[in-house]
Design an enzyme around this catalytic site. Structure first.
Site, PDB file in Angstrom:
ATOM      1  CE  LYS A  68      29.351   5.766  47.784  1.00 45.97           C
ATOM      2  NZ  LYS A  68      28.498   6.245  46.671  1.00 45.97           N
ATOM      3  CB  SER A  98      30.767   9.073  48.327  1.00 46.65           C
ATOM      4  OG  SER A  98      30.231   9.871  47.305  1.00 46.65           O
ATOM      5  CE  LYS A 128      37.795   5.683  41.317  1.00 45.59           C
ATOM      6  NZ  LYS A 128      36.828   6.615  40.678  1.00 45.59           N
ATOM      7  CE  LYS A 140      31.213   5.713  37.403  1.00 37.02           C
ATOM      8  NZ  LYS A 140      32.342   6.273  38.177  1.00 37.02           N
ATOM      9  CB  THR A 185      36.788  14.433  42.812  1.00 33.84           C
ATOM     10  OG1 THR A 185      35.572  13.750  43.123  1.00 33.84           O
ATOM     11  CG2 THR A 185      37.585  13.633  41.805  1.00 33.84           C
TER      12      THR A 185
END
Ligand code: GLU
Length: 406
Positions: free
Chosen positions: A67, A345, A91, A103, A187
Protein backbone atom coordinates in the site's frame (compact mmCIF):
# COMPACT_ATOMS: atom_id res chain seq x y z
CA UNK A 1 22.43 15.52 -1.17
CA UNK A 2 21.06 13.07 1.36
CA UNK A 3 19.94 9.77 -0.08
CA UNK A 4 16.53 9.13 1.53
CA UNK A 5 16.92 5.35 1.47
CA UNK A 6 20.28 5.58 3.25
CA UNK A 7 18.58 7.81 5.83
CA UNK A 8 15.84 5.24 6.26
CA UNK A 9 18.40 2.47 6.83
CA UNK A 10 20.21 4.65 9.34
CA UNK A 11 16.94 5.18 11.23
CA UNK A 12 16.43 1.41 11.18
CA UNK A 13 19.91 0.80 12.56
CA UNK A 14 19.41 3.27 15.40
CA UNK A 15 16.05 1.84 16.45
CA UNK A 16 17.08 -1.79 16.30
CA UNK A 17 20.14 -1.10 18.41
CA UNK A 18 17.82 -0.74 21.42
CA UNK A 19 15.79 -3.94 21.17
CA UNK A 20 16.77 -7.33 19.87
CA UNK A 21 15.30 -8.55 16.60
CA UNK A 22 16.34 -11.74 14.84
CA UNK A 23 19.27 -11.20 12.50
CA UNK A 24 17.39 -12.89 9.65
CA UNK A 25 14.55 -10.42 10.01
CA UNK A 26 16.92 -7.45 10.14
CA UNK A 27 18.67 -8.60 7.00
CA UNK A 28 15.43 -9.10 5.13
CA UNK A 29 13.71 -5.86 6.12
CA UNK A 30 16.51 -3.81 4.54
CA UNK A 31 15.57 -5.05 1.06
CA UNK A 32 12.40 -4.46 -0.95
CA UNK A 33 10.66 -7.60 -2.17
CA UNK A 34 10.50 -6.17 -5.67
CA UNK A 35 11.24 -2.93 -7.49
CA UNK A 36 10.08 -1.99 -10.95
CA UNK A 37 11.21 0.58 -13.51
CA UNK A 38 8.96 1.14 -16.49
CA UNK A 39 8.93 3.49 -19.45
CA UNK A 40 5.67 5.23 -20.22
CA UNK A 41 5.23 6.66 -23.73
CA UNK A 42 2.91 9.66 -23.93
CA UNK A 43 1.67 11.34 -27.10
CA UNK A 44 2.07 15.03 -26.33
CA UNK A 45 -0.39 17.69 -27.51
CA UNK A 46 2.04 18.88 -30.19
CA UNK A 47 2.09 15.41 -31.74
CA UNK A 48 5.54 14.36 -30.48
CA UNK A 49 6.11 11.28 -28.37
CA UNK A 50 7.74 11.60 -24.98
CA UNK A 51 8.80 8.70 -22.77
CA UNK A 52 8.58 9.10 -18.97
CA UNK A 53 10.23 6.94 -16.34
CA UNK A 54 7.87 5.32 -13.85
CA UNK A 55 8.42 3.23 -10.72
CA UNK A 56 6.77 0.92 -8.25
CA UNK A 57 8.58 -0.51 -5.25
CA UNK A 58 6.85 -3.31 -3.33
CA UNK A 59 8.71 -3.35 -0.08
CA UNK A 60 6.97 -5.75 2.26
CA UNK A 61 3.57 -7.50 2.23
CA UNK A 62 3.76 -9.63 5.37
CA UNK A 63 0.83 -7.74 6.91
CA UNK A 64 -1.33 -7.35 3.79
CA UNK A 65 -1.31 -6.04 0.21
CA UNK A 66 1.38 -3.49 -0.61
CA UNK A 67 0.00 0.00 0.00
CA UNK A 68 1.29 3.47 -0.79
CA UNK A 69 0.98 6.48 -3.02
CA UNK A 70 2.32 7.45 -6.42
CA UNK A 71 4.41 10.60 -6.63
CA UNK A 72 4.70 12.79 -9.74
CA UNK A 73 7.78 14.96 -9.28
CA UNK A 74 10.73 16.05 -11.37
CA UNK A 75 13.24 14.87 -8.72
CA UNK A 76 11.64 11.49 -8.05
CA UNK A 77 13.89 8.49 -8.62
CA UNK A 78 13.98 4.85 -7.57
CA UNK A 79 16.00 5.55 -4.38
CA UNK A 80 13.39 8.02 -3.18
CA UNK A 81 10.53 5.67 -4.04
CA UNK A 82 12.32 2.82 -2.23
CA UNK A 83 12.66 4.90 0.95
CA UNK A 84 9.03 5.97 0.76
CA UNK A 85 7.97 2.33 0.26
CA UNK A 86 9.96 1.26 3.31
CA UNK A 87 8.35 4.00 5.41
CA UNK A 88 4.92 2.88 4.16
CA UNK A 89 5.51 -0.65 5.47
CA UNK A 90 6.38 0.77 8.88
CA UNK A 91 3.56 3.33 8.79
CA UNK A 92 0.87 0.72 8.12
CA UNK A 93 2.25 -1.36 10.97
CA UNK A 94 2.30 1.66 13.31
CA UNK A 95 -1.43 2.17 12.88
CA UNK A 96 -1.99 -1.58 12.73
CA UNK A 97 -3.94 -1.66 9.46
CA UNK A 98 -3.84 -4.86 7.38
CA UNK A 99 -1.51 -3.48 4.73
CA UNK A 100 2.09 -3.80 3.67
CA UNK A 101 4.28 -1.08 2.19
CA UNK A 102 4.81 0.08 -1.37
CA UNK A 103 5.28 3.29 -3.31
CA UNK A 104 5.26 4.49 -6.88
CA UNK A 105 6.31 7.46 -8.89
CA UNK A 106 7.00 9.13 -12.19
CA UNK A 107 9.86 11.53 -12.90
CA UNK A 108 7.86 14.45 -14.25
CA UNK A 109 6.86 17.98 -13.39
CA UNK A 110 3.10 17.59 -13.81
CA UNK A 111 2.64 21.36 -13.81
CA UNK A 112 4.24 21.37 -17.28
CA UNK A 113 1.66 18.94 -18.70
CA UNK A 114 -1.76 19.71 -20.12
CA UNK A 115 -4.78 17.95 -18.65
CA UNK A 116 -4.90 15.43 -21.48
CA UNK A 117 -1.16 14.71 -21.32
CA UNK A 118 -1.55 14.11 -17.58
CA UNK A 119 -4.42 11.72 -18.24
CA UNK A 120 -2.36 9.77 -20.79
CA UNK A 121 0.56 9.57 -18.39
CA UNK A 122 -1.66 8.36 -15.54
CA UNK A 123 -3.38 5.74 -17.66
CA UNK A 124 0.03 4.76 -19.06
CA UNK A 125 1.42 4.16 -15.56
CA UNK A 126 -1.50 1.86 -14.79
CA UNK A 127 -1.17 -0.04 -18.09
CA UNK A 128 2.47 -0.81 -17.29
CA UNK A 129 1.64 -1.88 -13.72
CA UNK A 130 -1.62 -3.68 -14.31
CA UNK A 131 -0.17 -7.14 -13.65
CA UNK A 132 1.44 -6.24 -10.33
CA UNK A 133 -1.34 -4.17 -8.70
CA UNK A 134 -4.82 -5.23 -7.59
CA UNK A 135 -7.11 -5.13 -4.55
CA UNK A 136 -5.37 -8.12 -2.92
CA UNK A 137 -1.88 -7.44 -4.33
CA UNK A 138 -0.93 -3.79 -4.27
CA UNK A 139 -3.18 -0.78 -3.74
CA UNK A 140 -1.74 2.61 -4.80
CA UNK A 141 -3.01 6.05 -3.76
CA UNK A 142 -2.16 9.75 -4.14
CA UNK A 143 1.08 11.33 -2.98
CA UNK A 144 2.92 14.54 -3.87
CA UNK A 145 1.27 16.17 -6.96
CA UNK A 146 -1.18 13.33 -7.62
CA UNK A 147 -4.90 14.01 -7.24
CA UNK A 148 -8.25 12.22 -6.88
CA UNK A 149 -8.77 12.80 -10.63
CA UNK A 150 -5.52 10.95 -11.39
CA UNK A 151 -6.66 8.07 -9.16
CA UNK A 152 -9.99 7.97 -11.05
CA UNK A 153 -8.19 7.71 -14.41
CA UNK A 154 -6.00 4.91 -13.09
CA UNK A 155 -8.93 3.01 -11.54
CA UNK A 156 -10.82 3.33 -14.81
CA UNK A 157 -7.85 2.04 -16.82
CA UNK A 158 -7.48 -0.93 -14.45
CA UNK A 159 -11.21 -1.67 -14.78
CA UNK A 160 -11.09 -1.54 -18.58
CA UNK A 161 -8.19 -3.99 -18.77
CA UNK A 162 -9.12 -6.45 -16.02
CA UNK A 163 -12.89 -6.10 -15.74
CA UNK A 164 -12.57 -5.39 -11.99
CA UNK A 165 -14.54 -2.18 -11.57
CA UNK A 166 -14.84 -2.34 -7.76
CA UNK A 167 -12.37 0.55 -7.49
CA UNK A 168 -10.55 -1.28 -4.69
CA UNK A 169 -7.31 -1.32 -6.73
CA UNK A 170 -6.56 2.29 -5.82
CA UNK A 171 -7.61 4.74 -3.10
CA UNK A 172 -7.94 8.49 -2.84
CA UNK A 173 -10.52 8.47 -5.64
CA UNK A 174 -13.15 11.22 -5.97
CA UNK A 175 -16.36 10.49 -4.02
CA UNK A 176 -18.33 9.86 -7.21
CA UNK A 177 -15.82 7.20 -8.30
CA UNK A 178 -15.94 5.26 -5.04
CA UNK A 179 -13.75 7.48 -2.87
CA UNK A 180 -14.18 7.71 0.89
CA UNK A 181 -15.59 10.61 2.84
CA UNK A 182 -12.78 12.35 4.68
CA UNK A 183 -9.91 11.04 2.51
CA UNK A 184 -8.92 14.52 1.27
CA UNK A 185 -8.28 15.87 4.77
CA UNK A 186 -7.30 12.56 6.40
CA UNK A 187 -3.53 13.10 6.55
CA UNK A 188 -3.85 16.45 8.31
CA UNK A 189 -6.78 15.29 10.44
CA UNK A 190 -4.87 12.21 11.60
CA UNK A 191 -1.88 14.40 12.48
CA UNK A 192 -4.16 16.64 14.49
CA UNK A 193 -5.55 13.69 16.50
CA UNK A 194 -1.98 12.66 17.30
CA UNK A 195 -1.14 16.22 18.33
CA UNK A 196 -4.20 16.40 20.60
CA UNK A 197 -3.41 13.04 22.20
CA UNK A 198 0.16 14.09 23.01
CA UNK A 199 -0.11 17.86 23.50
CA UNK A 200 0.00 17.84 27.28
CA UNK A 201 2.70 15.19 27.54
CA UNK A 202 4.82 17.23 25.16
CA UNK A 203 4.28 20.30 27.36
CA UNK A 204 2.68 22.39 24.65
CA UNK A 205 0.38 25.30 25.60
CA UNK A 206 -3.39 25.18 25.10
CA UNK A 207 -3.09 27.69 22.29
CA UNK A 208 -0.06 26.97 20.11
CA UNK A 209 1.67 29.12 17.54
CA UNK A 210 2.07 26.92 14.47
CA UNK A 211 4.37 27.12 11.44
CA UNK A 212 3.59 24.92 8.44
CA UNK A 213 6.06 24.21 5.64
CA UNK A 214 4.04 23.46 2.51
CA UNK A 215 0.53 24.50 1.51
CA UNK A 216 -0.42 21.45 -0.58
CA UNK A 217 -2.49 18.31 0.12
CA UNK A 218 -1.40 18.05 3.75
CA UNK A 219 -0.27 21.58 4.70
CA UNK A 220 -3.31 23.55 3.59
CA UNK A 221 -5.74 21.22 5.36
CA UNK A 222 -3.56 21.30 8.47
CA UNK A 223 -3.68 25.11 8.47
CA UNK A 224 -7.48 25.02 8.45
CA UNK A 225 -7.76 22.26 11.06
CA UNK A 226 -5.36 23.84 13.59
CA UNK A 227 -6.96 27.27 13.07
CA UNK A 228 -10.48 25.92 13.59
CA UNK A 229 -9.31 24.33 16.85
CA UNK A 230 -8.22 27.76 18.14
CA UNK A 231 -4.48 27.61 17.46
CA UNK A 232 -2.61 30.34 15.61
CA UNK A 233 -0.97 29.53 12.29
CA UNK A 234 1.63 32.29 12.10
CA UNK A 235 3.60 31.30 8.98
CA UNK A 236 3.44 28.97 6.00
CA UNK A 237 5.17 28.53 2.66
CA UNK A 238 5.17 26.83 -0.73
CA UNK A 239 7.86 26.35 -3.35
CA UNK A 240 7.54 30.02 -4.40
CA UNK A 241 7.67 31.86 -1.09
CA UNK A 242 6.60 32.18 2.52
CA UNK A 243 4.06 34.33 4.35
CA UNK A 244 3.93 35.33 8.02
CA UNK A 245 1.63 37.15 10.42
CA UNK A 246 2.47 36.80 14.09
CA UNK A 247 -1.15 37.57 15.06
CA UNK A 248 -2.24 34.52 13.07
CA UNK A 249 -2.90 34.22 9.32
CA UNK A 250 -6.47 34.32 8.00
CA UNK A 251 -6.31 30.85 6.44
CA UNK A 252 -9.57 31.07 4.49
CA UNK A 253 -8.40 34.28 2.84
CA UNK A 254 -4.98 32.75 2.24
CA UNK A 255 -6.55 29.73 0.52
CA UNK A 256 -8.45 32.10 -1.76
CA UNK A 257 -5.22 33.95 -2.55
CA UNK A 258 -3.43 30.67 -3.32
CA UNK A 259 -6.27 29.58 -5.60
CA UNK A 260 -6.14 32.85 -7.52
CA UNK A 261 -2.36 33.27 -7.80
CA UNK A 262 -0.92 29.76 -7.39
CA UNK A 263 1.20 30.70 -4.36
CA UNK A 264 0.90 31.91 -0.76
CA UNK A 265 3.52 34.59 -1.47
CA UNK A 266 2.18 38.10 -1.92
CA UNK A 267 -0.85 37.53 0.33
CA UNK A 268 -2.00 40.92 1.63
CA UNK A 269 -2.79 39.59 5.13
CA UNK A 270 0.85 39.03 6.02
CA UNK A 271 4.47 39.74 5.29
CA UNK A 272 6.06 37.79 2.43
CA UNK A 273 9.54 36.37 3.10
CA UNK A 274 12.01 33.79 1.78
CA UNK A 275 10.73 30.18 1.87
CA UNK A 276 14.20 29.07 3.01
CA UNK A 277 13.72 31.08 6.24
CA UNK A 278 10.43 29.46 7.19
CA UNK A 279 11.83 26.66 9.34
CA UNK A 280 13.61 29.16 11.58
CA UNK A 281 10.47 31.07 12.60
CA UNK A 282 9.96 30.89 16.39
CA UNK A 283 6.84 28.83 17.26
CA UNK A 284 5.46 26.11 19.55
CA UNK A 285 4.78 23.62 16.78
CA UNK A 286 6.53 23.21 13.44
CA UNK A 287 4.79 21.07 10.82
CA UNK A 288 6.92 20.12 7.80
CA UNK A 289 4.33 19.19 5.17
CA UNK A 290 6.37 19.24 1.96
CA UNK A 291 9.26 17.00 0.93
CA UNK A 292 12.03 14.96 2.57
CA UNK A 293 15.43 16.21 3.80
CA UNK A 294 14.26 19.65 4.91
CA UNK A 295 15.63 19.59 8.47
CA UNK A 296 19.29 18.65 8.14
CA UNK A 297 22.56 18.73 10.00
CA UNK A 298 23.35 22.18 8.55
CA UNK A 299 20.12 23.91 9.60
CA UNK A 300 18.67 21.96 12.55
CA UNK A 301 20.37 24.19 15.10
CA UNK A 302 18.44 27.23 13.81
CA UNK A 303 15.00 25.75 14.53
CA UNK A 304 13.10 27.64 17.22
CA UNK A 305 10.26 25.27 17.99
CA UNK A 306 9.32 23.00 20.88
CA UNK A 307 7.82 20.19 18.81
CA UNK A 308 8.09 19.05 15.17
CA UNK A 309 5.13 17.11 13.76
CA UNK A 310 6.11 15.45 10.47
CA UNK A 311 3.22 15.50 8.01
CA UNK A 312 5.73 15.08 5.18
CA UNK A 313 7.58 11.80 4.70
CA UNK A 314 11.22 11.86 5.75
CA UNK A 315 11.59 15.63 6.40
CA UNK A 316 14.25 15.16 9.11
CA UNK A 317 17.63 13.50 8.51
CA UNK A 318 19.13 11.23 11.21
CA UNK A 319 21.90 13.76 11.96
CA UNK A 320 19.31 16.49 12.45
CA UNK A 321 17.33 14.15 14.70
CA UNK A 322 20.38 13.85 16.95
CA UNK A 323 20.70 17.61 17.22
CA UNK A 324 17.01 18.07 18.02
CA UNK A 325 17.07 15.32 20.65
CA UNK A 326 20.12 16.94 22.27
CA UNK A 327 18.28 20.27 22.41
CA UNK A 328 15.08 18.75 23.83
CA UNK A 329 12.99 19.39 20.71
CA UNK A 330 10.48 16.54 20.43
CA UNK A 331 9.79 15.09 16.98
CA UNK A 332 6.53 13.27 16.26
CA UNK A 333 7.71 11.01 13.45
CA UNK A 334 6.16 10.80 9.97
CA UNK A 335 5.26 7.12 10.26
CA UNK A 336 2.86 8.08 13.06
CA UNK A 337 2.04 11.73 12.33
CA UNK A 338 0.98 11.33 8.68
CA UNK A 339 -0.52 7.82 8.91
CA UNK A 340 -4.07 9.22 8.84
CA UNK A 341 -3.93 9.32 5.03
CA UNK A 342 -3.24 5.65 4.54
CA UNK A 343 -5.64 4.75 7.34
CA UNK A 344 -8.57 6.39 5.59
CA UNK A 345 -7.28 4.92 2.30
CA UNK A 346 -7.65 1.52 3.90
CA UNK A 347 -11.19 2.44 4.98
CA UNK A 348 -11.86 3.33 1.33
CA UNK A 349 -10.52 -0.04 0.15
CA UNK A 350 -12.68 -1.80 2.72
CA UNK A 351 -15.79 0.15 1.65
CA UNK A 352 -15.13 -0.71 -2.03
CA UNK A 353 -14.69 -4.40 -1.26
CA UNK A 354 -17.88 -4.53 0.83
CA UNK A 355 -19.76 -2.14 -1.46
CA UNK A 356 -20.45 0.20 1.46
CA UNK A 357 -20.34 3.95 1.95
CA UNK A 358 -19.50 5.26 5.43
CA UNK A 359 -20.41 8.74 6.66
CA UNK A 360 -17.71 11.31 7.31
CA UNK A 361 -18.52 11.13 11.00
CA UNK A 362 -18.01 7.36 11.05
CA UNK A 363 -14.71 7.72 9.20
CA UNK A 364 -13.36 10.32 11.61
CA UNK A 365 -14.49 8.47 14.74
CA UNK A 366 -12.62 5.36 13.52
CA UNK A 367 -9.60 7.42 12.52
CA UNK A 368 -9.45 9.22 15.86
CA UNK A 369 -9.65 5.98 17.83
CA UNK A 370 -6.69 4.52 15.91
CA UNK A 371 -4.50 7.63 15.91
CA UNK A 372 -5.00 8.30 19.64
CA UNK A 373 -4.39 4.71 20.63
CA UNK A 374 -1.19 4.35 18.64
CA UNK A 375 0.14 7.81 19.60
CA UNK A 376 -0.21 6.98 23.28
CA UNK A 377 1.33 3.53 22.79
CA UNK A 378 4.36 5.08 21.10
CA UNK A 379 4.70 7.73 23.77
CA UNK A 380 4.61 5.03 26.44
CA UNK A 381 7.17 2.91 24.60
CA UNK A 382 9.49 5.91 24.28
CA UNK A 383 9.14 6.61 28.00
CA UNK A 384 9.76 2.98 28.99
CA UNK A 385 12.86 2.71 26.79
CA UNK A 386 14.01 6.29 27.57
CA UNK A 387 14.19 7.01 23.88
CA UNK A 388 12.73 9.34 21.27
CA UNK A 389 9.37 8.91 19.54
CA UNK A 390 10.89 7.87 16.19
CA UNK A 391 12.84 4.97 17.65
CA UNK A 392 9.77 3.94 19.67
CA UNK A 393 7.54 4.03 16.56
CA UNK A 394 10.08 2.02 14.56
CA UNK A 395 10.31 -0.61 17.28
CA UNK A 396 6.54 -1.06 17.56
CA UNK A 397 6.20 -1.28 13.77
CA UNK A 398 9.10 -3.68 13.35
CA UNK A 399 7.79 -5.95 16.09
CA UNK A 400 4.45 -6.17 14.27
CA UNK A 401 6.09 -6.86 10.90
CA UNK A 402 8.44 -9.47 12.37
CA UNK A 403 5.50 -11.20 14.01
CA UNK A 404 3.63 -11.31 10.68
CA UNK A 405 6.69 -12.60 8.82
CA UNK A 406 6.99 -15.50 11.24
N1 GLU B 1 0.88 9.01 0.09
C1 GLU B 1 0.33 8.90 1.40
C2 GLU B 1 1.40 8.52 2.39
O1 GLU B 1 2.56 8.78 2.18
C3 GLU B 1 -0.90 8.03 1.45
C4 GLU B 1 -0.72 6.62 1.01
C5 GLU B 1 -2.01 5.84 0.89
O2 GLU B 1 -3.06 6.40 1.13
O3 GLU B 1 -1.93 4.66 0.54
O4 GLU B 1 1.12 8.02 3.45
Amino acid sequence: MNNPFQNALEQLKRATFLVSFSSDFLEQIKHPNRQMNVSIPVKMDDGTLKVFEGYRVQFNNARGPYKGGIRFHQDTDIEEVKALAFWMALKCAVVNIPMGGGKGGVTVNPKELSESELEHLSRGWMRRMVDVVGPQKDVPAPDVNTTPQIMAWMADEFGKITGDVSGAVITGKPLESGGSEGRGTATAQGGFYVFEALREQLLLPEVCSVVIQGFGNAGEHAAHIWTRAGHKVIATSDSRGAIRNLDGLDISALSEHKKATGTVAGFAGGETFEASELLFQACDLLIPAALENQIREDNASYLQTKVVLELANGPTTPEADDQLIARGVRVIPDILANAGGVTVSTFEWEQNLKEEHWSEEEVFVKLKTIMEREALAIFEKATTLSTDLRRAAFIIALERIEEAMK
